[in-house]
Design an enzyme around this catalytic site. Structure first.
Site, short mmCIF file in Angstrom:
data_model
loop_
_atom_site.label_atom_id
_atom_site.label_comp_id
_atom_site.label_asym_id
_atom_site.label_seq_id
_atom_site.Cartn_x
_atom_site.Cartn_y
_atom_site.Cartn_z
N ASP A 215 -44.36 55.89 81.64
CA ASP A 215 -45.06 56.24 80.39
C ASP A 215 -46.32 55.41 80.21
O ASP A 215 -46.28 54.18 80.23
CB ASP A 215 -44.13 56.03 79.19
CG ASP A 215 -42.99 57.02 79.17
OD1 ASP A 215 -43.25 58.20 78.92
OD2 ASP A 215 -41.84 56.62 79.43
N ASP B 219 -48.94 49.44 82.48
CA ASP B 219 -49.92 49.67 81.41
C ASP B 219 -49.64 48.83 80.18
O ASP B 219 -50.46 48.78 79.27
CB ASP B 219 -49.93 51.15 81.00
CG ASP B 219 -48.65 51.53 80.27
OD1 ASP B 219 -48.72 51.81 79.06
OD2 ASP B 219 -47.58 51.53 80.90
N ASP C 17 -44.73 52.04 86.90
CA ASP C 17 -44.19 52.35 85.59
C ASP C 17 -44.39 53.85 85.40
O ASP C 17 -45.01 54.52 86.23
CB ASP C 17 -44.95 51.54 84.53
CG ASP C 17 -44.51 51.87 83.12
OD1 ASP C 17 -43.29 51.93 82.88
OD2 ASP C 17 -45.38 52.08 82.26
#
Length: 217
Positions: free
Chosen positions: A10, A166, A8
């Site tokens: 961000d 996240d 991922d």
């Protein structure tokens, strides 16, 4: 056998998620309001789930200049991120994966321009064999399309890849696409429940990449 890793962006490579939330809080505070973290967390890792400025209007009972506040928010986030580095362990993981001959992909609900711009600033763009963004799919996370496109682009089966996430929305997308999923929460996602993921740790710096791979045979 693991043949690829998919990151991922961000909140995982760059802690932009914290800056995005802090900038939202600043604007809400200036309007004598507050964006609860538990509400904001539902938006992380996806797009168009909640318009924060529509929510602001509901809280204060009056209209605001949504587009003007959106532009202000973007400017503040960019300013907060100026000069920031990749999160701990990220470049070590990318380097280790490259040395082992693994394919490296990226799957993000953000735009290509946003992601590639920061990857260039962080000097990480050359590590990636394939980047899939919101520009490439009709539906972003938690829909599994981004991860399905990423592994297809990398030329591997989903069960041959590990996703690094996240957010809860990202973890759902990775698992539904058939990838293994390792979760590394950040300051604004660490209170989330991530469900049936394969491993969770505080930062990539706490475990060497080769040690992590051993957990997946």
């Amino acid at each position: 056998m693991i043949k690829a890793v998919v990151f991922d962006f961000d909140g995982l490579i760059l802690d932009s998620e914290t800056s995005v939330y802090l900038a939202i809080q600043e604007i809400f505070s200036e309007h004598s309001s507050h964006m609860p973290l538990e509400v904001w967390q539902q938006c992380i890792g996806t797009k168009d789930f909640l318009d924060p400025f529509e929510y602001l209007e509901e809280q204060i009972g009056e209209k605001v200049d949504r587009e003007g506040l959106r532009a202000m928010h973007h400017e503040r986030v960019v300013a907060m991120l100026d000069g920031t580095s990749a999160l701990p362990g990220v470049e070590d993981y990318l380097e280790a994966a490259k040395e082992l001959g693994l394919k490296i992909g990226l799957a993000t609900s953000s735009s290509r321009a946003w992601v590639t711009g920061y990857l260039e600033k962080l000097n990480l763009l050359p590590y990636f064999d394939c980047i899939k963004t919101s520009d490439d799919v009709e539906h972003v996370k938690p829909n599994p399309a981004l991860y399905r496109e990423a592994v297809k682009c990398l030329g591997v089966k989903p069960e041959e890849a590990i996703a690094f996430e996240d957010s809860a929305n990202g973890a759902i997308a990775a698992k539904e696409a058939g990838l293994y999923c390792v979760v590394i929460p950040n300051e604004v996602t660490k209170g989330l429940v991530f469900g049936d993921v394969d491993h969770q740790m505080e930062t990539m710096a706490e475990l060497q990449f080769k040690e992590l791979l051993r957990k997946f045979g």
